[in-house]
Write an enzyme that holds these catalytic residues in place. Structure first.
Site, short mmCIF file in Angstrom:
data_model
loop_
_atom_site.label_atom_id
_atom_site.label_comp_id
_atom_site.label_asym_id
_atom_site.label_seq_id
_atom_site.Cartn_x
_atom_site.Cartn_y
_atom_site.Cartn_z
N GLY A 80 1.93 0.13 2.76
CA GLY A 80 3.07 -0.40 3.48
C GLY A 80 4.34 -0.43 2.68
O GLY A 80 5.42 -0.13 3.21
N LEU B 161 -5.57 3.81 -10.52
CA LEU B 161 -5.08 3.96 -11.88
C LEU B 161 -5.58 2.83 -12.77
O LEU B 161 -5.54 1.66 -12.39
CB LEU B 161 -3.55 3.96 -11.90
CG LEU B 161 -2.84 5.26 -11.51
CD1 LEU B 161 -1.34 5.10 -11.70
CD2 LEU B 161 -3.36 6.42 -12.34
N ASN C 17 -3.12 -5.89 -4.93
CA ASN C 17 -4.08 -6.77 -5.60
C ASN C 17 -3.55 -7.15 -6.98
O ASN C 17 -2.86 -6.37 -7.64
CB ASN C 17 -5.46 -6.13 -5.70
CG ASN C 17 -5.47 -4.91 -6.61
OD1 ASN C 17 -5.69 -5.04 -7.82
ND2 ASN C 17 -5.23 -3.74 -6.05
N CYS D 180 -3.78 -7.94 3.75
CA CYS D 180 -3.33 -7.66 5.11
C CYS D 180 -4.50 -7.56 6.08
O CYS D 180 -4.38 -7.91 7.25
CB CYS D 180 -2.53 -6.36 5.14
SG CYS D 180 -1.01 -6.42 4.17
#
Length: 250
Positions: free
Chosen positions: A38, A107, A128, A186
């Site tokens: 988003g 990553l 997160n 979300c």
């Protein structure tokens, strides 16, 4: 710049604060975007349109139908594809002059360190705290500017951190890492679709200001948006002298 670039970026060049020199800095810049959801969607689209020379888009997730309500990089036809590859296709459609590197894994470790070290600006568009703190540690280590955004329900946040400048705070100073922190996602809390566009676009704006040296970036300030009332609040904060991440910096 060639004639085509002078025309494509003419509206930037007309701005006294950017001009030809600033646009050339944009064309020469390398940006790492962590998260192609988003926030990463509008941020990446505007940075590509602006002419960032190299965008590295990292996301280990795949496109899902529930993403399409707000993640405007992706389309129904690309459901099931890695988000990084879907985003790469979208950005190259917007501006084929931009080099877009897609990283379709989460990553971490040496790979994250290398990408941060090679970037001019890093955008934290993830969802997160674990990744946010790892990205922050890498940015502090390599003295790279970090533009952080967050959006959940109707609440948005924006802050800029730049360890390349003396005595500036890092992400950990503002949000100390703690095992007991509850993640708000979300998927369970919901998010107002345009909110991610507002915050992600502002992340792109702060990144471009950092690259061109124009205006004043939001260092040492946390901007909070209430999307229901459309009211902004700004909270100032400083470096934590005992921060385990950045306390040893000048």
């Amino acid at each position: 710049m060639d004639d085509g670039q002078l025309l494509r970026y003419s509206r930037h060049i007309l701005l006294e604060e950017i001009g030809v020199e600033g646009q050339q800095r944009i064309l020469d810049a390398k940006v790492l975007i962590v998260g192609a959801g988003g926030l990463g969607s509008p941020a990446a689209l505007y940075l590509a349109a602006a002419g960032i020379g190299r965008i590295t888009l990292a996301d280990g997730d795949t496109v899902d139908l529930t993403n399409l309500q707000r993640q405007i990089l992706h389309t129904q036809e690309r459901i099931g594809q890695p988000k990084a590859l879907s985003g790469q296709a979208a950005l190259q459609g917007v501006n084929p002059e931009v080099v877009v590197e897609a990283i379709s894994t989460r990553l971490a470790g040496a790979a994250l360190q290398e990408l941060v070290a090679n970037a001019d600006v890093v955008l934290d568009c993830c969802d997160n705290f674990a990744t946010r703190h790892e990205v922050n540690r890498a940015c502090v280590r390599h003295r790279k500017a970090l533009v952080s955004g967050a959006a959940i329900r109707f609440a948005g946040q924006l802050a800029v951190f730049d360890s390349g400048r003396d005595r500036t705070p890092c992400y950990h100073c503002l949000f100390p890492e703690a095992d007991e922190v509850e993640e708000e996602r979300c998927a369970t809390m919901g998010v107002f679709a345009p909110l991610t566009g507002i915050i992600g676009t502002m992340q792109a704006a702060e990144a471009l200001k950092l690259i061109t040296g124009s205006g004043e970036v939001v260092l040492g300030r946390l901007w909070l948006l209430d999307g229901l009332s459309m009211e902004w609040r700004s909270i100032r904060f400083g470096r934590d002298p005992e921060c385990p991440v950045c306390a040893g910096l000048n």
